[in-house]
Every structure is written in C-alpha cells, then in structure tokens.
Design a protein around this motif. Sequence first.
Motif, mmCIF file in Angstrom:
data_model
loop_
_atom_site.group_PDB
_atom_site.id
_atom_site.type_symbol
_atom_site.label_atom_id
_atom_site.label_comp_id
_atom_site.label_asym_id
_atom_site.label_seq_id
_atom_site.Cartn_x
_atom_site.Cartn_y
_atom_site.Cartn_z
ATOM 1 N N THR A 207 0.860 -1.175 0.000
ATOM 2 C CA THR A 207 0.000 0.000 0.000
ATOM 3 C C THR A 207 0.901 1.231 0.000
ATOM 4 O O THR A 207 1.807 1.335 0.832
ATOM 5 N N VAL A 208 0.666 2.134 -0.934
ATOM 6 C CA VAL A 208 1.436 3.367 -1.015
ATOM 7 C C VAL A 208 0.565 4.509 -0.500
ATOM 8 O O VAL A 208 -0.528 4.742 -1.024
ATOM 9 N N ALA A 209 1.026 5.210 0.512
ATOM 10 C CA ALA A 209 0.319 6.372 1.043
ATOM 11 C C ALA A 209 1.084 7.615 0.624
ATOM 12 O O ALA A 209 2.242 7.796 0.994
ATOM 13 N N SER A 210 0.446 8.468 -0.162
ATOM 14 C CA SER A 210 1.123 9.653 -0.678
ATOM 15 C C SER A 210 0.218 10.871 -0.523
ATOM 16 O O SER A 210 -0.977 10.751 -0.276
ATOM 17 N N MET A 211 0.818 12.028 -0.686
ATOM 18 C CA MET A 211 0.072 13.275 -0.602
ATOM 19 C C MET A 211 -0.500 13.644 -1.974
ATOM 20 O O MET A 211 -0.030 13.174 -3.007
ATOM 21 N N VAL A 236 -0.774 -3.281 -5.998
ATOM 22 C CA VAL A 236 -0.222 -2.061 -5.421
ATOM 23 C C VAL A 236 -1.378 -1.078 -5.244
ATOM 24 O O VAL A 236 -1.948 -0.595 -6.216
ATOM 25 N N GLU A 237 -1.728 -0.815 -4.004
ATOM 26 C CA GLU A 237 -2.827 0.093 -3.701
ATOM 27 C C GLU A 237 -2.265 1.460 -3.317
ATOM 28 O O GLU A 237 -1.301 1.549 -2.550
ATOM 29 N N GLU A 238 -2.859 2.518 -3.844
ATOM 30 C CA GLU A 238 -2.434 3.867 -3.476
ATOM 31 C C GLU A 238 -3.540 4.562 -2.695
ATOM 32 O O GLU A 238 -4.690 4.627 -3.139
#
Length: 273
Positions: A207-211, A236-238
């Motif tokens: 899991t990708v946590a981005s702004m 791949v989850e964002e």
Amino acid sequence: MAREIRDIVKIDEELCDGCGLCVPGCEEGAIEIRDGKARLVAEKYCDGLGACLGHCPTGAITVIKREADSFDMEAVEERLREQETSGQALQEKPEPASRLGCGCPGSAMADFAPDKAHTPAQGTENIQPALTHWPVQIRLVPPHAPFLKGAHLLIAADCVPVAYPGLHQDLLPGRKIMLGCPKFDDGHDYVERLTEIFRQADIKSVTVASMEVPCCAGMVKIVEKAVVQAGKDMAVEEVVISRQGQVMPQGRPGAEQSRQKHVQVQQGSCACM
C-alpha cells in the motif's frame, strides 16, 4: 609499512549479519561489505577508536590490542578522495554514507509489539500506536530485515504521518511501514532497494500512502517499477491524502479513478490494469 602493538577493530564473522550499518559509521572507510560480511579493508585505514561499534546491532565488532600496521592518515585521505572522485560505493556496500542520512545506533534493526501501555495525549485516547519495527526510512531498511519476511508493506511519503492523524489507526495496523520522499531523495536508489526487498522478502501486498501534491505521485511509480524489476505479480494500492489530512476517495486529482493497480510482468513490460 611500520608495525606496532595498538588498538584495532576485530569483526566476528559468525555474529555479523551483513547489515552494513557499520560502514557509514567508519569515517575512514576502513570497513566494507564483502561476500555478505563486514570486512576490514586494510589495517592502515583503521584508527582503532571504535566509532563503528555502536552501529552494530549484533555485537560483531570489538576493539582489541594486537600487532598491526600503523594507522596511516595520508592513506585514508587518498582512499576517500578516490571514492569521491569515482562516485562509486564500495562493492556490495548497502548505501553510501552520505545517502544514509545517519550512521547512528538508532539505525539498528528492531522488531517489537505495539506499545499498549502508553499514556495518550489529550484528545488521542482512542488512537493506539501500531508501529512494530525499526528503522522505518527506506534508505535504512536492509532487504534482509527479518520484519519484512512475508509482510504487508506500507510505503508512505514523509509528509503523510504529519498530515494524516489516522495513520496508526487506519493504515499501519498489520503492516510494516517504510518512509521516503520521492522529491528530495534519489528515486533510482529507492527503486533498487525496493526491488531487492520484493525479491528477498516475499512481500504479500503493498500500500502506497502519498500526498495529493504532484511531486508525491512519484512514489507509486517508484514502487510499480520495483515490482516489475523484481519480477513479482502483486497488487499495489495507493491511498492519497489531502493537505487537510483527509483520505481522497477518488484518488489523485487527474489520475484514473481506481485506487488499486495490478502490476505484472508481461514479456519484460509493465502492465498496469
């Protein structure tokens, strides 16, 4: 070369796990990783002060007194100049010291249970800490870190924990976290490190946590490229966080609606569905 009885580093190969944390701790460049173990390059490069001791998580490094080549500062300076001008890290060295950010003992690996007995700050009584390992920076986590084995991985941009108050409650439980900045750090280095992690650690999900800001979009691209290079087939989850600290259900502005992409290798190319 003159010989003398003096203090010098000794490395126990049986205790050494090849993590490489001692390498940036030695300002003289006397230690490098060879064949998966820390090695003393040459006696003349070691000043015997033991600055590297505090960086070893297994206690493999000690300082002993024995006959050895005299410490040669001129040789050290020449070696460091050669490394700088060549622009190359030593063979199998995990990261150049300048890119590790620090070589402090706080970089040592640790795996632990969440702190259930902490005293919460006022207004955060319902939020429990969910961190279960250390370190957390992408540049400091070695691919062979035990806590990565079979893990569900959360890769977060550095700004996310500051902007999103629900990180420990909503995103971190059950996951191992790695932090980085796709704007200010070297994306190529991130790709190479994550590639090795995906190859070695049998990661179950990412899991990708981005702004929401445009420069943060690079993080998911870095992860997708690493998945492809590693030859893996995984989701791949964002999760995109707004500057006001909210999860954006529709994902990144201007991007496709789906928050989840499936990356797989097809004849050497990346197919994102």
